[in-house]
Design a protein around this motif. Structure first.
Motif, PDB file in Angstrom:
ATOM      1  N   ALA A 135       0.829  -1.215   0.000  1.00 13.70           N
ATOM      2  CA  ALA A 135       0.000   0.000   0.000  1.00 13.70           C
ATOM      3  C   ALA A 135       0.865   1.268   0.000  1.00 13.70           C
ATOM      4  CB  ALA A 135      -0.921   0.007   1.212  1.00 13.70           C
ATOM      5  N   MET A 136       2.192   1.115   0.011  1.00 15.95           N
ATOM      6  CA  MET A 136       3.093   2.272   0.145  1.00 15.95           C
ATOM      7  C   MET A 136       3.827   2.608  -1.144  1.00 15.95           C
ATOM      8  SD  MET A 136       4.846   1.083   3.761  1.00 15.95           S
ATOM      9  CE  MET A 136       3.832   0.388   5.092  1.00 15.95           C
ATOM     10  N   VAL A 137       3.591   1.851  -2.216  1.00 15.92           N
ATOM     11  CA  VAL A 137       4.518   1.905  -3.342  1.00 15.92           C
ATOM     12  C   VAL A 137       4.495   3.228  -4.108  1.00 15.92           C
ATOM     13  CG1 VAL A 137       2.903   0.634  -4.840  1.00 15.92           C
ATOM     14  CG2 VAL A 137       5.313   0.708  -5.428  1.00 15.92           C
ATOM     15  N   LEU A 138       3.328   3.785  -4.375  1.00 15.42           N
ATOM     16  CA  LEU A 138       3.312   5.015  -5.173  1.00 15.42           C
ATOM     17  C   LEU A 138       3.809   6.205  -4.361  1.00 15.42           C
ATOM     18  CD1 LEU A 138       2.858   6.280  -7.881  1.00 15.42           C
ATOM     19  CD2 LEU A 138       0.449   6.554  -7.365  1.00 15.42           C
ATOM     20  N   GLY A 139       3.454   6.221  -3.087  1.00 14.49           N
ATOM     21  CA  GLY A 139       4.003   7.249  -2.204  1.00 14.49           C
ATOM     22  C   GLY A 139       5.532   7.198  -2.206  1.00 14.49           C
ATOM     23  N   SER A 140       6.073   5.979  -2.217  1.00 15.31           N
ATOM     24  CA  SER A 140       7.536   5.814  -2.238  1.00 15.31           C
ATOM     25  C   SER A 140       8.133   6.313  -3.544  1.00 15.31           C
ATOM     26  CB  SER A 140       7.904   4.343  -2.034  1.00 15.31           C
ATOM     27  OG  SER A 140       7.390   3.875  -0.804  1.00 15.31           O
ATOM     28  N   LEU A 141       7.477   6.008  -4.662  1.00 21.69           N
ATOM     29  CA  LEU A 141       7.979   6.468  -5.969  1.00 21.69           C
ATOM     30  C   LEU A 141       7.979   7.995  -6.061  1.00 21.69           C
ATOM     31  CD1 LEU A 141       6.289   3.792  -8.275  1.00 21.69           C
ATOM     32  CD2 LEU A 141       8.753   4.263  -8.207  1.00 21.69           C
ATOM     33  N   MET A 142       7.089   8.617  -5.286  1.00 20.61           N
ATOM     34  CA  MET A 142       7.042  10.081  -5.249  1.00 20.61           C
ATOM     35  C   MET A 142       8.034  10.658  -4.235  1.00 20.61           C
ATOM     36  SD  MET A 142       2.911  10.542  -5.342  1.00 20.61           S
ATOM     37  CE  MET A 142       2.935  12.300  -5.002  1.00 20.61           C
ATOM     38  N   GLY A 143       8.694   9.757  -3.502  1.00 24.05           N
ATOM     39  CA  GLY A 143       9.685  10.222  -2.536  1.00 24.05           C
ATOM     40  C   GLY A 143       9.129  10.478  -1.153  1.00 24.05           C
ATOM     41  N   TYR A 144       7.870  10.097  -0.926  1.00 25.60           N
ATOM     42  CA  TYR A 144       7.253  10.332   0.380  1.00 25.60           C
ATOM     43  C   TYR A 144       7.078   9.035   1.158  1.00 25.60           C
ATOM     44  CZ  TYR A 144       5.958  14.941  -1.401  1.00 25.60           C
ATOM     45  OH  TYR A 144       5.982  16.212  -1.916  1.00 25.60           O
ATOM     46  N   GLY A 145       7.634   7.952   0.658  1.00 21.46           N
ATOM     47  CA  GLY A 145       7.436   6.677   1.336  1.00 21.46           C
ATOM     48  C   GLY A 145       8.286   6.605   2.577  1.00 21.46           C
ATOM     49  N   ASP A 146       8.231   5.486   3.244  1.00 22.94           N
ATOM     50  CA  ASP A 146       9.155   5.230   4.331  1.00 22.94           C
ATOM     51  C   ASP A 146      10.568   5.393   3.760  1.00 22.94           C
ATOM     52  OD1 ASP A 146       9.566   4.145   7.077  1.00 22.94           O
ATOM     53  OD2 ASP A 146      10.718   2.690   5.928  1.00 22.94           O
ATOM     54  N   ASN A 147      11.464   5.989   4.571  1.00 21.79           N
ATOM     55  CA  ASN A 147      12.823   6.227   4.071  1.00 21.79           C
ATOM     56  C   ASN A 147      13.471   4.982   3.514  1.00 21.79           C
ATOM     57  OD1 ASN A 147      12.856   8.891   4.490  1.00 21.79           O
ATOM     58  ND2 ASN A 147      13.827   8.808   6.510  1.00 21.79           N
ATOM     59  N   SER A 148      13.224   3.844   4.169  1.00 23.07           N
ATOM     60  CA  SER A 148      13.882   2.615   3.732  1.00 23.07           C
ATOM     61  C   SER A 148      13.478   2.261   2.309  1.00 23.07           C
ATOM     62  CB  SER A 148      13.540   1.462   4.674  1.00 23.07           C
ATOM     63  OG  SER A 148      12.147   1.239   4.679  1.00 23.07           O
ATOM     64  N   LEU A 149      12.258   2.642   1.900  1.00 26.17           N
ATOM     65  CA  LEU A 149      11.797   2.357   0.538  1.00 26.17           C
ATOM     66  C   LEU A 149      12.241   3.456  -0.431  1.00 26.17           C
ATOM     67  CD1 LEU A 149       8.171   1.176   1.416  1.00 26.17           C
ATOM     68  CD2 LEU A 149      10.022  -0.283   0.604  1.00 26.17           C
ATOM     69  N   SER A 150      11.942   4.699  -0.083  1.00 28.95           N
ATOM     70  CA  SER A 150      12.283   5.806  -0.990  1.00 28.95           C
ATOM     71  C   SER A 150      13.794   5.920  -1.204  1.00 28.95           C
ATOM     72  CB  SER A 150      11.718   7.125  -0.474  1.00 28.95           C
ATOM     73  OG  SER A 150      10.334   7.210  -0.783  1.00 28.95           O
ATOM     74  N   ASN A 151      14.568   5.595  -0.160  1.00 34.67           N
ATOM     75  CA  ASN A 151      16.026   5.739  -0.280  1.00 34.67           C
ATOM     76  C   ASN A 151      16.660   4.697  -1.190  1.00 34.67           C
ATOM     77  OD1 ASN A 151      15.900   7.892   1.373  1.00 34.67           O
ATOM     78  ND2 ASN A 151      16.709   6.881   3.201  1.00 34.67           N
ATOM     79  N   MET A 152      15.926   3.646  -1.508  1.00 38.78           N
ATOM     80  CA  MET A 152      16.482   2.627  -2.397  1.00 38.78           C
ATOM     81  C   MET A 152      16.485   3.104  -3.847  1.00 38.78           C
ATOM     82  SD  MET A 152      14.940  -0.912  -1.016  1.00 38.78           S
ATOM     83  CE  MET A 152      16.218  -1.916  -1.753  1.00 38.78           C
ATOM     84  N   MET A 153      15.663   4.109  -4.126  1.00 35.47           N
ATOM     85  CA  MET A 153      15.536   4.556  -5.509  1.00 35.47           C
ATOM     86  C   MET A 153      16.791   5.288  -5.957  1.00 35.47           C
ATOM     87  SD  MET A 153      11.607   5.677  -5.220  1.00 35.47           S
ATOM     88  CE  MET A 153      11.742   6.768  -6.611  1.00 35.47           C
ATOM     89  N   LYS A 154      17.141   5.059  -7.224  1.00 37.64           N
ATOM     90  CA  LYS A 154      18.403   5.602  -7.728  1.00 37.64           C
ATOM     91  C   LYS A 154      18.187   6.800  -8.640  1.00 37.64           C
ATOM     92  CE  LYS A 154      20.371   1.083  -7.203  1.00 37.64           C
ATOM     93  NZ  LYS A 154      20.941  -0.122  -7.786  1.00 37.64           N
ATOM     94  N   ASN A 155      16.935   7.049  -9.000  1.00 39.75           N
ATOM     95  CA  ASN A 155      16.650   8.112  -9.966  1.00 39.75           C
ATOM     96  C   ASN A 155      15.674   9.123  -9.380  1.00 39.75           C
ATOM     97  OD1 ASN A 155      18.219   6.973 -12.257  1.00 39.75           O
ATOM     98  ND2 ASN A 155      16.859   5.253 -11.870  1.00 39.75           N
ATOM     99  N   ASN A 156      15.337  10.126 -10.180  1.00 44.46           N
ATOM    100  CA  ASN A 156      14.456  11.178  -9.688  1.00 44.46           C
ATOM    101  C   ASN A 156      13.131  10.613  -9.193  1.00 44.46           C
ATOM    102  OD1 ASN A 156      16.271  13.133 -10.228  1.00 44.46           O
ATOM    103  ND2 ASN A 156      15.406  13.720 -12.198  1.00 44.46           N
ATOM    104  N   LYS A 157      12.596  11.274  -8.200  1.00 49.83           N
ATOM    105  CA  LYS A 157      11.262  10.914  -7.730  1.00 49.83           C
ATOM    106  C   LYS A 157      10.242  11.394  -8.772  1.00 49.83           C
ATOM    107  CE  LYS A 157      13.333  10.004  -3.735  1.00 49.83           C
ATOM    108  NZ  LYS A 157      14.640   9.508  -4.141  1.00 49.83           N
ATOM    109  N   PHE A 158       9.078  10.788  -8.753  1.00 53.97           N
ATOM    110  CA  PHE A 158       8.007  11.235  -9.654  1.00 53.97           C
ATOM    111  C   PHE A 158       7.274  12.407  -9.020  1.00 53.97           C
ATOM    112  CE2 PHE A 158       8.843   7.001 -11.194  1.00 53.97           C
ATOM    113  CZ  PHE A 158       8.667   7.107 -12.568  1.00 53.97           C
ATOM    114  N   ASN A 159       6.906  13.378  -9.848  1.00 55.72           N
ATOM    115  CA  ASN A 159       6.174  14.548  -9.350  1.00 55.72           C
ATOM    116  C   ASN A 159       4.679  14.256  -9.310  1.00 55.72           C
ATOM    117  OD1 ASN A 159       8.531  16.083  -9.221  1.00 55.72           O
ATOM    118  ND2 ASN A 159       8.400  16.529 -11.409  1.00 55.72           N
TER     119      ASN A 159
END
Length: 289
Positions: A135-159
């Motif tokens: 239930a957290m995946v799109l929030g994470s792709l936008m950079g608002y997820g739990d840090n452990s999820l959002s921090n794994m991303m290597k590219n720009n967050k989605f606006n």
């Protein structure tokens, strides 16, 4: 034309079930791999997800089976990078499976929009009290997820303006607050889905499109392999989708005919009857000896 011919498309088999807390996700992803139209030009790449073992897992920092969830994402990222594809069809598993491929594709293609076909917004965070990371995946792709999820991303967050919801149903208050506060333009589609015209307007703004298709957008009265077709499950109290296969076909045609889709995820396929049959057959010695 040559560029098209040299495009590499992979199928990423990603049977993550722990983020959804249900073993049937694992079975469903593996079955789904056989349901997709056969195509020898699209190699099947498997993410390493350990088979379900019915063990109860613990909640860490508000996330159920956090270690396993994160190592699945890590493995998916490593497998994708090794293949270096131009396009990815992701065979899930639950909704979390879009995190790694969408992040990778966003690195490859800058001007990219997401069409999120789902009854739910997928913008929860651990503080909202629902521990399943799907239930957290799109929030994470936008950079608002739990840090452990959002921090794994290597590219720009989605606006926020790069996201279009199709099939969205009634929201919990915390979801509404999140979407309003971050500025995502959304429409509740309980009585009427957004029009092809609105979809068209959105996809025209982008050079490339990512499609996330959560099977629970389909109405469980007509399509039974969804979470909400199983009366034993309650989830976080959200309801199921309202869409028919016919309507979904029309929407997908509208998207595929008018945009360059570089990523397509199918998530949350839950074939309960088939899984029961499988379990029954595993109890019979003849099949397993």
């Amino acid at each position: 034309r040559n560029r098209e011919e040299n495009m590499k498309t992979i199928r990423l088999l990603y049977p993550d079930y722990v983020s959804g807390g249900l073993d049937t996700y694992y079975f469903g992803a593996n079955l789904l791999a056989h349901i997709l139209p056969e195509n020898k030009n699209q190699p099947l790449i498997k993410v390493d997800i350990a088979q379900p073992n019915s063990a109860n897992k613990i909640i860490t920092d508000g996330i159920y089976a956090k270690g396993e969830v994160l190592s699945g994402i890590q493995n998916a990222m490593a497998k994708i990078e090794k293949e270096n594809p131009d396009k990815i069809i992701t065979i899930g598993g639950n909704c979390l499976v879009s995190l790694a491929p969408f992040d990778y594709l966003h690195g490859k293609y800058k001007n990219t929009g997401i069409v999120w076909i789902d009854a739910h917004p997928d913008v929860s965070s651990p503080k909202d009290g629902y521990p399943n990371a799907h239930a957290m995946v799109l929030g994470s792709l936008m950079g608002y997820g739990d840090n452990s999820l959002s921090n794994m991303m290597k590219n720009n967050k989605f606006n926020p303006d790069e996201i279009l919801y199709v099939g969205l149903q009634n929201l919990h208050d915390y979801q509404k607050n999140f979407l309003n506060n971050t500025g995502v333009n959304y429409k509740i589609q309980t009585n009427k889905f957004i029009s092809n015209n609105e979809i068209h307007k959105f996809i025209k703004r982008f050079d490339h499109i990512l499609v996330h298709f959560d099977i629970d957008v389909l109405d469980e009265h007509f399509f039974h392999s969804t979470y909400f077709a199983n009366s034993e499950l309650v989830g976080d109290g959200a309801g199921g989708g309202k869409m028919t296969i016919e309507k979904l076909t029309e929407i997908l045609r509208c998207i595929t005919d008018n945009s360059d889709i570089v990523g397509f995820t199918i998530a949350e396929y839950l074939p309960f009857d088939e899984h029961k049959l499988y379990k029954m057959l595993t109890e019979i010695k003849l099949f397993t000896e």
